[in-house]
Design a protein around this motif. Sequence first.
Motif, PDB file in Angstrom:
ATOM      1  N   ALA A 174      19.881  10.567   7.957  1.00 34.71           N
ATOM      2  CA  ALA A 174      19.257   9.082   7.401  1.00 34.71           C
ATOM      3  C   ALA A 174      19.870   8.222   7.251  1.00 34.71           C
ATOM      4  O   ALA A 174      19.504   6.826   7.596  1.00 34.71           O
ATOM      5  N   ASN A 175      21.272   8.082   7.651  1.00 34.04           N
ATOM      6  CA  ASN A 175      22.356   6.624   7.793  1.00 34.04           C
ATOM      7  C   ASN A 175      21.859   5.701   9.257  1.00 34.04           C
ATOM      8  O   ASN A 175      21.505   5.003   8.961  1.00 34.04           O
ATOM      9  N   ALA A 191      19.286   6.374  11.203  1.00 35.48           N
ATOM     10  CA  ALA A 191      17.782   5.966  11.609  1.00 35.48           C
ATOM     11  C   ALA A 191      17.994   4.400  10.491  1.00 35.48           C
ATOM     12  O   ALA A 191      17.146   3.809  10.450  1.00 35.48           O
ATOM     13  N   HIS A 192      18.513   4.990   9.152  1.00 35.61           N
ATOM     14  CA  HIS A 192      18.464   3.484   8.046  1.00 35.61           C
ATOM     15  C   HIS A 192      18.969   2.232   8.897  1.00 35.61           C
ATOM     16  O   HIS A 192      18.491   0.604   9.272  1.00 35.61           O
ATOM     17  N   LYS A 196      16.972   1.782  12.224  1.00 37.54           N
ATOM     18  CA  LYS A 196      15.558   0.975  12.678  1.00 37.54           C
ATOM     19  C   LYS A 196      15.786  -0.879  12.019  1.00 37.54           C
ATOM     20  O   LYS A 196      14.364  -1.224  12.685  1.00 37.54           O
ATOM     21  N   THR A 197      16.375  -0.551  10.930  1.00 36.84           N
ATOM     22  CA  THR A 197      15.525  -2.327  10.392  1.00 36.84           C
ATOM     23  C   THR A 197      16.380  -3.228  11.147  1.00 36.84           C
ATOM     24  O   THR A 197      15.232  -3.843  11.896  1.00 36.84           O
ATOM     25  N   ILE A 231      15.843  -2.778  14.633  1.00 33.48           N
ATOM     26  CA  ILE A 231      14.820  -2.407  15.742  1.00 33.48           C
ATOM     27  C   ILE A 231      13.627  -3.768  14.655  1.00 33.48           C
ATOM     28  O   ILE A 231      12.311  -4.232  15.799  1.00 33.48           O
ATOM     29  N   THR A 232      12.922  -3.406  13.794  1.00 36.94           N
ATOM     30  CA  THR A 232      11.807  -4.264  12.558  1.00 36.94           C
ATOM     31  C   THR A 232      12.610  -5.386  13.212  1.00 36.94           C
ATOM     32  O   THR A 232      11.636  -6.063  13.784  1.00 36.94           O
ATOM     33  N   ARG A 233      13.404  -6.068  12.875  1.00 39.47           N
ATOM     34  CA  ARG A 233      13.581  -7.414  13.231  1.00 39.47           C
ATOM     35  C   ARG A 233      13.467  -7.292  14.626  1.00 39.47           C
ATOM     36  O   ARG A 233      12.910  -8.638  14.929  1.00 39.47           O
ATOM     37  N   ARG A 255      11.634  -6.190  16.834  1.00 45.64           N
ATOM     38  CA  ARG A 255      10.371  -6.468  17.250  1.00 45.64           C
ATOM     39  C   ARG A 255       9.670  -7.577  16.631  1.00 45.64           C
ATOM     40  O   ARG A 255       8.640  -8.379  16.896  1.00 45.64           O
ATOM     41  N   HIS A 256      10.279  -7.824  15.236  1.00 43.43           N
ATOM     42  CA  HIS A 256       9.988  -9.284  14.530  1.00 43.43           C
ATOM     43  C   HIS A 256       9.742 -10.573  15.623  1.00 43.43           C
ATOM     44  O   HIS A 256       8.878 -10.937  16.012  1.00 43.43           O
ATOM     45  N   LEU A 308       8.037 -10.644  18.213  1.00 45.00           N
ATOM     46  CA  LEU A 308       6.801 -10.940  18.033  1.00 45.00           C
ATOM     47  C   LEU A 308       6.226 -12.344  18.175  1.00 45.00           C
ATOM     48  O   LEU A 308       5.623 -13.338  18.418  1.00 45.00           O
ATOM     49  N   ALA A 341      11.598   2.692  19.227  1.00 48.00           N
ATOM     50  CA  ALA A 341      11.488   3.613  17.932  1.00 48.00           C
ATOM     51  C   ALA A 341      10.839   4.673  17.898  1.00 48.00           C
ATOM     52  O   ALA A 341      10.946   5.676  16.859  1.00 48.00           O
ATOM     53  N   ALA A 342       9.414   4.795  18.606  1.00 48.34           N
ATOM     54  CA  ALA A 342       8.744   6.011  19.085  1.00 48.34           C
ATOM     55  C   ALA A 342       9.443   7.162  19.946  1.00 48.34           C
ATOM     56  O   ALA A 342       9.553   8.648  18.446  1.00 48.34           O
ATOM     57  N   ASP A 375      12.166   8.595  16.683  1.00 47.75           N
ATOM     58  CA  ASP A 375      10.865   8.560  15.188  1.00 47.75           C
ATOM     59  C   ASP A 375      11.018  10.221  15.827  1.00 47.75           C
ATOM     60  O   ASP A 375      11.075  11.488  14.834  1.00 47.75           O
ATOM     61  N   PHE A 380      12.854 -12.169   6.469  1.00 47.70           N
ATOM     62  CA  PHE A 380      11.478 -12.752   7.706  1.00 47.70           C
ATOM     63  C   PHE A 380       9.982 -11.684   6.371  1.00 47.70           C
ATOM     64  O   PHE A 380       8.533 -12.695   6.441  1.00 47.70           O
ATOM     65  N   MET A 434      16.222   2.646   0.664  1.00 49.06           N
ATOM     66  CA  MET A 434      18.310   2.927   0.465  1.00 49.06           C
ATOM     67  C   MET A 434      18.603   1.821  -0.144  1.00 49.06           C
ATOM     68  O   MET A 434      18.527   0.835   0.317  1.00 49.06           O
ATOM     69  N   SER A 479      12.949   4.202   6.222  1.00 46.97           N
ATOM     70  CA  SER A 479      13.181   4.606   7.709  1.00 46.97           C
ATOM     71  C   SER A 479      13.477   6.020   7.527  1.00 46.97           C
ATOM     72  O   SER A 479      13.666   6.847   9.031  1.00 46.97           O
ATOM     73  N   LEU A 480      13.064   6.338   7.123  1.00 44.52           N
ATOM     74  CA  LEU A 480      13.245   7.965   6.645  1.00 44.52           C
ATOM     75  C   LEU A 480      11.933   8.200   6.905  1.00 44.52           C
ATOM     76  O   LEU A 480      11.275   8.126   6.032  1.00 44.52           O
ATOM     77  N   LYS A 526       9.874   2.225   9.094  1.00 47.76           N
ATOM     78  CA  LYS A 526      10.359   1.205   9.900  1.00 47.76           C
ATOM     79  C   LYS A 526      10.685   2.243  10.833  1.00 47.76           C
ATOM     80  O   LYS A 526      11.150   3.003  11.521  1.00 47.76           O
ATOM     81  N   PRO A 527      10.812   0.862  12.563  1.00 52.53           N
ATOM     82  CA  PRO A 527      10.474  -0.515  12.067  1.00 52.53           C
ATOM     83  C   PRO A 527       8.682  -0.639  12.251  1.00 52.53           C
ATOM     84  O   PRO A 527       7.865   0.003  12.739  1.00 52.53           O
ATOM     85  N   PHE A 528       8.134  -1.852  11.648  1.00 49.39           N
ATOM     86  CA  PHE A 528       6.721  -1.713  11.520  1.00 49.39           C
ATOM     87  C   PHE A 528       6.425  -3.385  11.548  1.00 49.39           C
ATOM     88  O   PHE A 528       7.496  -4.144  11.618  1.00 49.39           O
TER      89      PHE A 528
END
Lengths: 401, 232
Positions: A180-181, A183-184, A187-188, A190-192, A194-195, A198, A230-231, A234, B15, B53, B80-81, B101-103
């Motif tokens: 979980a950690n 992932a956290h 993924k954060t 990766i979100t940034r 992607r943003h 974009l 990301a896919a 996941d 953001f 989290m 992220s979970l 995430k990621p979204f």
Amino acid sequence: MKRRFLDALQSKISPQQMINCLPLWMKSSATQQGVMFAVVSLFSLVLMASVTIAYVDYELGKQNSEIVKESKQRTTGDKHDIDDDPIEDDDIIAVLISGFILAGVLVSLFTIAIVVAMSRLSQHRISRIEQVLNAAADGDLSARTGEKNTYNDLARISVSVDEMLSRLEGSVAAMSDISANIAHELKTPITRLRHNLLTLRDEAETAPIAHSQNFMSELDHALSDSQRLAAIFDALLRITQIESGARRSRFTETDLTQIVDTVAEIYVDVAEDAGMQLLVHKAQSPLLIQGDRELLIQQAANLIENALRYCASGSVIRLSCGADNNHSLVWLKVEDNGLGIAEAERERVFERLYRVDKSRTDGGLGLGLSLAKAVAGLHHGTIALHDCKPGLGVMVSIPRV
Amino acid sequence: MRVLLVEDDVSLSSFVEKGLREAGHQVEVTENGKYALTLCMTEHFDVAIVDRMLPGLDGLSLVKALRAAQVGTPILFLTSLGGVDDRVQGLEAGGDDYLTKPFAFSELLARVSALSRRSSLTSTDTKPQLTFGDLVLNLYEHTATRQGKQLDLQPKEFRILELFLRHPSRVITRTMLLEHVWDIHFDPQTSVVETHISRLRNKIEKPFGDTLLQTVRGAGYKLEHRSNEEAK
């Protein structure tokens, strides 16, 4: 060891703790059974002897009084009916035999009672351990035998099983915390990423100076790669989670024919647009199993998407489900008439991230079949590939519990 | 609209905050779960976006505590979970929607809008029909008409149209369609949504010579009437 036991005696700790301090050889079931056997034998011997003695004593007393009576009659001159042989051999033997039989019956009853009680106790413990181990195998690591004392072999095993499960539960929890950690933490960003990509793309589009075609396509590549990253991430996490078996606790009664209906409804049109045909054959009656509806749908969807991806336009994909003759097994099949997979590779395709054609960039993640296998395993089932001559068939079999 | 954002990653929350402000929302940001709880109990928010989290108090406990205290603010979990169990846990704890995430920011914005609408529209939800211009959906008879003409829709196509009519002029993303129409919570690698949207368009747009479902690049679709000239 003796000293420890004596110390325990002196320091007045609870009898339970005292039992736990016993030396190992005293806790061994074999020793305990031997001691118990000796005690039972001794007790039986004493019981048998005392019952026989008492009975024989009583019978002899009767004979004695008979003799005394006759002797008195003799002294008084009453001379009729004198018994020449006052103590009869047969009488004595009969007395002894009935004495032994009586004692034997009592001892047998006593022994049976002890044996039944002891084996019941052991059996109860063994089935408790069995239950706990089965529950653990099904993913419920919180099951415990509840044994506190280690006074014999089975109790010691129970305590060890409990300890093992506690540790296992701890490390599984720690592991899922770690994933979980991860992932956290991953993924954060990766979100940034992607943003940011974009935003860059939007700015590039509206910029006063036109950017080269190459620049834009590089940006698009970066965007689609971040999505792919990301896919994959996941899907890997999902497979790990399914394999842990934790989802079994959420199983409900699920109808496999409904799963087939749902998946068919989603993909019939998609197949048609891709120039293929999706044919559905399903059993007339409901096929009920204990399962996870969402995962079973994803499993069937993955198998159909695989067929859609790897078959040429004009192919026919067959989706079917049914039960075997004695209804102990239900199956779901996806068959196509495409290129198929070479025999040598049929086992390897279930490995994570394995691709049959490594050079191909078809958009697949190489995880579809791994996930299908994990879902089958979660339901205690199997998955196997077969040759449809031509084409590939995938069959998932799930036992009905 | 007042939005509370509870997220501990500073650059991510900055953001999201920026984006929400640009979309015309008022945003309150905190990174601490305990502080968020106090804020929600004392102030009114239209939507709360909560990371799972968090330092102080994790997202799940925060939402449980809010629901126990009868605070009905619609809550969108950001996490992220992505596992199914995590999603079920989130919804069982009292969350209203769940975004992993990621979204894409457009996805977040679409969901926040849908959530706020859902909470304000609950009383009028019993309307027997939905209309958009000359398009009428009868929810009791499951029939759709446009300009008085009956449309021959598959059940799923009806569901798609119903979702759009419930949120007119708002972006409905691909994932929202997958979740609400098909109840699919994974990412299909094939063009499931595109296929069904294009079939729906053939039925509700083609015979009438205009467009209703507009593609929003990188986000999804929205219901908006345009004549063919405008679309070009």
